[in-house]
Design a protein around this motif. Structure first.
Motif, PDB file in Angstrom:
ATOM      1  N   ALA A 289       4.425  31.834 -37.102  1.00 50.65           N
ATOM      2  CA  ALA A 289       5.269  32.371 -38.184  1.00 50.65           C
ATOM      3  C   ALA A 289       5.418  31.336 -39.300  1.00 50.65           C
ATOM      4  CB  ALA A 289       6.630  32.761 -37.623  1.00 50.65           C
ATOM      5  N   THR A 290       5.541  30.049 -38.937  1.00 52.09           N
ATOM      6  CA  THR A 290       5.651  28.976 -39.935  1.00 52.09           C
ATOM      7  C   THR A 290       4.376  28.876 -40.770  1.00 52.09           C
ATOM      8  OG1 THR A 290       7.140  27.738 -38.490  1.00 52.09           O
ATOM      9  CG2 THR A 290       6.055  26.503 -40.249  1.00 52.09           C
ATOM     10  N   VAL A 291       3.205  29.037 -40.088  1.00 53.00           N
ATOM     11  CA  VAL A 291       1.914  28.989 -40.812  1.00 53.00           C
ATOM     12  C   VAL A 291       1.846  30.118 -41.825  1.00 53.00           C
ATOM     13  CG1 VAL A 291      -0.587  29.230 -40.556  1.00 53.00           C
ATOM     14  CG2 VAL A 291       0.716  27.828 -38.933  1.00 53.00           C
ATOM     15  N   LEU A 292       2.222  31.324 -41.404  1.00 52.52           N
ATOM     16  CA  LEU A 292       2.212  32.480 -42.307  1.00 52.52           C
ATOM     17  C   LEU A 292       3.128  32.236 -43.506  1.00 52.52           C
ATOM     18  CD1 LEU A 292       2.227  35.596 -39.946  1.00 52.52           C
ATOM     19  CD2 LEU A 292       0.480  35.021 -41.629  1.00 52.52           C
ATOM     20  N   LEU A 293       4.358  31.802 -43.203  1.00 47.64           N
ATOM     21  CA  LEU A 293       5.339  31.611 -44.252  1.00 47.64           C
ATOM     22  C   LEU A 293       4.869  30.536 -45.250  1.00 47.64           C
ATOM     23  CD1 LEU A 293       8.128  32.269 -45.433  1.00 47.64           C
ATOM     24  CD2 LEU A 293       9.077  30.514 -43.912  1.00 47.64           C
ATOM     25  N   THR A 294       4.323  29.449 -44.772  1.00 49.54           N
ATOM     26  CA  THR A 294       3.874  28.348 -45.639  1.00 49.54           C
ATOM     27  C   THR A 294       2.721  28.795 -46.546  1.00 49.54           C
ATOM     28  OG1 THR A 294       4.527  26.725 -43.974  1.00 49.54           O
ATOM     29  CG2 THR A 294       2.952  26.009 -45.670  1.00 49.54           C
ATOM     30  N   ASN A 295       1.723  29.464 -45.958  1.00 49.51           N
ATOM     31  CA  ASN A 295       0.552  29.875 -46.734  1.00 49.51           C
ATOM     32  C   ASN A 295       0.915  30.935 -47.758  1.00 49.51           C
ATOM     33  OD1 ASN A 295      -2.229  28.648 -45.747  1.00 49.51           O
ATOM     34  ND2 ASN A 295      -0.909  28.888 -43.926  1.00 49.51           N
TER      35      ASN A 295
ATOM     36  N   HIS B 112      -0.262  27.510 -55.849  1.00 45.62           N
ATOM     37  CA  HIS B 112      -0.836  26.255 -55.397  1.00 45.62           C
ATOM     38  C   HIS B 112      -1.990  26.458 -54.426  1.00 45.62           C
ATOM     39  CE1 HIS B 112       3.142  24.943 -56.846  1.00 45.62           C
ATOM     40  NE2 HIS B 112       2.525  23.761 -57.139  1.00 45.62           N
ATOM     41  N   LEU B 113      -2.176  27.715 -54.009  1.00 40.44           N
ATOM     42  CA  LEU B 113      -3.255  27.995 -53.050  1.00 40.44           C
ATOM     43  C   LEU B 113      -3.859  29.334 -53.427  1.00 40.44           C
ATOM     44  CD1 LEU B 113      -4.577  26.858 -50.407  1.00 40.44           C
ATOM     45  CD2 LEU B 113      -3.028  28.369 -49.141  1.00 40.44           C
ATOM     46  N   ASP B 114      -5.212  29.373 -53.458  1.00 39.86           N
ATOM     47  CA  ASP B 114      -5.833  30.638 -53.819  1.00 39.86           C
ATOM     48  C   ASP B 114      -5.885  31.551 -52.605  1.00 39.86           C
ATOM     49  OD1 ASP B 114      -8.456  30.221 -52.312  1.00 39.86           O
ATOM     50  OD2 ASP B 114      -8.455  28.462 -53.657  1.00 39.86           O
ATOM     51  N   ALA B 115      -6.174  32.824 -52.829  1.00 42.91           N
ATOM     52  CA  ALA B 115      -6.159  33.852 -51.792  1.00 42.91           C
ATOM     53  C   ALA B 115      -7.191  33.581 -50.726  1.00 42.91           C
ATOM     54  CB  ALA B 115      -6.401  35.216 -52.433  1.00 42.91           C
TER      55      ALA B 115
ATOM     56  N   ALA C 261      -5.931  30.862 -48.408  1.00 46.40           N
ATOM     57  CA  ALA C 261      -4.773  31.261 -47.600  1.00 46.40           C
ATOM     58  C   ALA C 261      -5.126  32.309 -46.561  1.00 46.40           C
ATOM     59  CB  ALA C 261      -3.676  31.786 -48.514  1.00 46.40           C
ATOM     60  N   ALA C 262      -6.190  33.076 -46.776  1.00 48.24           N
ATOM     61  CA  ALA C 262      -6.521  34.191 -45.875  1.00 48.24           C
ATOM     62  C   ALA C 262      -6.850  33.705 -44.468  1.00 48.24           C
ATOM     63  CB  ALA C 262      -7.685  34.982 -46.458  1.00 48.24           C
ATOM     64  N   GLY C 263      -7.628  32.610 -44.356  1.00 47.25           N
ATOM     65  CA  GLY C 263      -8.048  32.143 -43.029  1.00 47.25           C
ATOM     66  C   GLY C 263      -6.887  31.743 -42.143  1.00 47.25           C
ATOM     67  N   PRO C 264      -5.990  30.820 -42.574  1.00 48.55           N
ATOM     68  CA  PRO C 264      -4.837  30.424 -41.746  1.00 48.55           C
ATOM     69  C   PRO C 264      -3.885  31.592 -41.445  1.00 48.55           C
ATOM     70  CG  PRO C 264      -5.243  28.792 -43.442  1.00 48.55           C
ATOM     71  CD  PRO C 264      -6.130  29.964 -43.764  1.00 48.55           C
TER      72      PRO C 264
END
Length: 395
Positions: free
Chosen positions: A330-336, A344-347, A350-353
């Motif tokens: 859940a933390t990984v999802l929320l951060t990405n 700060h991060l492109d799609a 972010a899609a992989g994590p």
């Protein structure tokens, strides 16, 4: 010449009388008279000798019988004065035969009164013997329990014959038996467990007839003692373990102890669970079952309450464990997602994590749904390496 046999009064023996009739018309000369006289004297002497031998043989057998009787034997007159005794009497009372001959039978019986002899004589007027239980005294004044059988003899005068048996060993055995029975009945009646003795018979149906039981057994059944005695006990119970009468029958026929659980079918519908242990006993052609029953209804309720509490504890622990296991993905999802939203991060990055985190969450939920055993493992050590308070569900 005629021999006449008759019974001698007071003795079981026969004696003989010789009678010779000589008709008046017979004339004997001197030689014939002398010959006849000689023959008669010889015959008379032989008869006397035979009678003496019979009497001597009778006395010998009488003395031998008296001396070899297992019990002490004392022969008295009708006032109780001892006339004759055997060896066993001297052994019992530690008196010599001569000393016993100076005593009255009442002096050998503890607390005996003069009325005892009168009562015995009156009783023997229409009875073959009288039995008396008492205590006898030895020469040193010690006492011992006895059983006395008294008969009336006629040899030729009326006499009393006392056969005295020392029953010390028998009385000790009887006292021990009574004490054992008293202990058994005390435990039997005051036990909080139900105790019963039932007679079993097997035909098309199992028949169990109650022979004896205690108060606790009656209370467990919810029925009256009369109902339990008059009706088939097998109709009042529902077997739980073993579940079939056939298994019970097999144990009884093999004379093997068995145990299990049943419940009484009570008229008041009260819930009950009974654990029992039973032992078959065969006496003659009959089979009895001695059983001890314990009401474990409250215990079962307590165990059920403990199981429910443990289940609730496991559920709470499972919720906590689930939160722990779901926390990382859940933390990984929320951060990405936050980084993606802020630019700060492109799609594509972010899609992989996010996809991996979602798959991890799905896997955890699947495992939680399939958990059938509550098992925890340590996940973090506290101070001094203690992990007892830091455990999570092992999935």
């Amino acid at each position: 010449i005629e021999r006449i046999n008759h019974m001698t009064p007071g003795r079981n023996e026969f004696s003989s009388t010789m009678r010779i009739d000589i008709p008046d018309d017979i004339v004997l000369d001197a030689d014939e008279k002398s010959s006849l006289t000689s023959k008669l004297k010889t015959l008379a002497a032989a008869t006397d000798s035979s009678e003496k031998n019979v009497s001597s043989d009778f006395d010998s057998k009488y003395d031998e019988l008296l001396q070899n009787i297992y019990d002490a034997a004392l022969i008295t007159d009708l006032s109780g004065k001892i006339i004759e005794s055997n060896i066993r009497a001297s052994q019992f009372f530690n008196y010599s035969p001569e000393e016993l001959g100076e005593l009255n039978i009442l002096s050998l019986i503890a607390n005996a009164e003069d009325t005892l002899i009168r009562f015995i004589c009156e009783s023997l007027s229409d009875q073959r013997y009288v039995l008396v239980q008492a205590f006898c005294k030895r020469k040193n004044q010690t006492v011992f329990p006895v059983e006395i059988a008294v008969n009336m003899l006629h040899i030729p005068d009326s006499q009393l014959c006392f056969f005295i048996r020392d029953i010390t060993a028998r009385q000790k055995a009887e006292d021990a038996l009574r004490e054992s029975e008293l202990k058994f009945r005390t435990i039997f009646e005051n036990s909080t467990d139900g105790i019963s003795v039932r007679q079993y018979s097997f035909g098309k149906t199992v028949t169990s007839r109650l022979m004896d039981c205690n108060k606790a057994y009656v209370a467990m059944s919810g029925r009256t003692l009369k109902e339990l005695h008059t009706e088939n006990s097998a109709d009042f119970i529902q077997l739980i373990q073993p579940a079939t009468p056939e298994k019970v029958r097999e144990c009884i026929e093999r004379m093997q102890p068995y145990e299990g659980t049943f419940s009484w079918i009570r008229p008041d519908k009260k819930e009950n669970v009974i654990d029992y242990k039973a032992v078959p006993i065969q006496i003659g052609n009959r089979i009895y079952v001695y059983s001890i029953d314990r009401d474990v209804t409250k215990q079962k309720h307590a165990e059920e309450a403990i199981r429910k509490a443990e289940k609730q504890e496991a559920m709470l622990a499972s919720v906590g464990a689930a939160c722990h296991h779901l926390g990382q993905p859940a933390t990984v999802l929320l951060t990405n997602l936050t980084l993606l939203q802020s630019g700060h991060l492109d799609a594509e990055s972010a899609a992989g994590p996010c996809l991996q985190a979602a798959e991890r969450i799905a896997d955890i939920l699947h495992k939680l749904n399939a958990v059938d055993e509550y098992k925890t493992v340590p996940y973090a050590q506290g101070r001094s390496g203690d992990t007892s308070q830091n455990r999570i569900l092992d999935i």
